[in-house]
Scaffold this active site. Structure first.
Site, PDB file in Angstrom:
ATOM      1  N   ASN A   1      26.373  27.340   9.663  1.00 41.33           N
ATOM      2  CA  ASN A   1      25.055  27.880   9.345  1.00 41.33           C
ATOM      3  C   ASN A   1      24.137  27.652  10.549  1.00 41.33           C
ATOM      4  OD1 ASN A   1      25.750  28.608   6.684  1.00 41.33           O
ATOM      5  ND2 ASN A   1      25.458  26.503   5.996  1.00 41.33           N
TER       6      ASN A   1
ATOM      7  N   HIS B   1      27.245  21.482  13.056  1.00 42.30           N
ATOM      8  CA  HIS B   1      28.403  21.064  12.262  1.00 42.30           C
ATOM      9  C   HIS B   1      29.187  22.271  11.803  1.00 42.30           C
ATOM     10  CE1 HIS B   1      24.777  21.307   9.766  1.00 42.30           C
ATOM     11  NE2 HIS B   1      25.549  21.746   8.782  1.00 42.30           N
TER      12      HIS B   1
ATOM     13  N   HIS C   1      31.666  23.523   8.967  1.00 40.37           N
ATOM     14  CA  HIS C   1      32.203  23.259   7.636  1.00 40.37           C
ATOM     15  C   HIS C   1      33.663  23.683   7.612  1.00 40.37           C
ATOM     16  CE1 HIS C   1      28.249  22.852   5.421  1.00 40.37           C
ATOM     17  NE2 HIS C   1      27.825  23.559   6.447  1.00 40.37           N
TER      18      HIS C   1
HETATM   19  P1  5GP Z   1      24.166  22.878   6.328  1.00 41.16           P
HETATM   20  O1  5GP Z   1      23.522  23.463   5.104  1.00 41.16           O
HETATM   21  O2  5GP Z   1      23.151  22.243   7.262  1.00 41.16           O
HETATM   22  O3  5GP Z   1      25.089  23.844   7.019  1.00 41.16           O
HETATM   23  O4  5GP Z   1      25.123  21.749   5.806  1.00 41.16           O
HETATM   24  C1  5GP Z   1      24.736  20.418   5.681  1.00 41.16           C
HETATM   25  C2  5GP Z   1      25.752  19.745   4.813  1.00 41.16           C
HETATM   26  O5  5GP Z   1      25.565  18.339   4.927  1.00 41.16           O
HETATM   27  C3  5GP Z   1      25.619  20.087   3.317  1.00 41.16           C
HETATM   28  O6  5GP Z   1      26.823  20.697   2.850  1.00 41.16           O
HETATM   29  C4  5GP Z   1      25.343  18.747   2.665  1.00 41.16           C
HETATM   30  O7  5GP Z   1      25.995  18.594   1.413  1.00 41.16           O
HETATM   31  C5  5GP Z   1      25.836  17.745   3.698  1.00 41.16           C
HETATM   32  N1  5GP Z   1      25.140  16.481   3.690  1.00 41.16           N
HETATM   33  C6  5GP Z   1      23.802  16.268   3.617  1.00 41.16           C
HETATM   34  N2  5GP Z   1      23.508  14.966   3.673  1.00 41.16           N
HETATM   35  C7  5GP Z   1      24.698  14.316   3.790  1.00 41.16           C
HETATM   36  C8  5GP Z   1      25.051  12.934   3.895  1.00 41.16           C
HETATM   37  O8  5GP Z   1      24.217  12.028   3.902  1.00 41.16           O
HETATM   38  N3  5GP Z   1      26.384  12.650   4.008  1.00 41.16           N
HETATM   39  C9  5GP Z   1      27.335  13.621   4.002  1.00 41.16           C
HETATM   40  N4  5GP Z   1      28.602  13.224   4.103  1.00 41.16           N
HETATM   41  N5  5GP Z   1      27.038  14.938   3.918  1.00 41.16           N
HETATM   42  C10 5GP Z   1      25.734  15.269   3.809  1.00 41.16           C
END
Ligand code: 5GP
Ligand code: ZN
Length: 109
Positions: A84, A97, A99
């Site tokens: 994203n 990051h 996924h």
């Molecule tokens: P984004 O929406 O930025 O692409 O994805 C961020 C991801 O980080 C989300 O899927 C969310 O569940 C994960 N996430 C957020 N906070 C934490 C955390 O403290 N630990 C872990 N392991 N994942 C997290």
């Protein structure tokens, strides 16, 4: 710098790390959208794909190879890779990051 994922890299915040080398860490997403939902991150703090520089091109290729390596180690038959970019693109954490999702994602993260 107040970055959650940098704190995970530095072990200041606990996480379930499944892979680590000198340039990357992979750990389980805290809110999994599939039976296997990992986040693979470079140890270098890069805010997003929109912040990647030409000097990062090798690192970005290696990021994909880390995903492939983990998938092979886990004998995954298939998986999704997703990045994203920006709030409008669904990015919540401002540390690049990748996924890795496998096994019937319930929704896209
Ligand atoms: P984004 O929406 O930025 O692409 O994805 C961020 C991801 O980080 C989300 O899927 C969310 O569940 C994960 N996430 C957020 N906070 C934490 C955390 O403290 N630990 C872990 N392991 N994942 C997290
Ligand atoms: Zn960071």
């Amino acid at each position: 710098m107040d970055c959650l994922f940098c704190k995970i890299i530095n072990k200041e915040v606990p996480s379930n790390i499944v892979y680590e080398d000198d340039r990357f860490v992979a750990f389980k997403d805290i809110d999994p959208k599939a039976p296997l939902h990992l986040l693979i991150i470079p140890k270098k703090h890069i805010a997003s794909i929109d912040h990647v520089e030409v000097e990062d091109k090798t690192l970005m290729g290696e990021l994909i190879l880390v995903a492939q390596k983990i998938a092979r180690e886990k004998s995954l038959k298939g998986y999704k890779l997703l990045i994203n970019v920006g709030r409008e693109g669904g990015q919540i954490i401002d540390h690049l990051h990748l996924h890795l999702l496998s096994g019937r994602p319930t929704e896209l993260p």
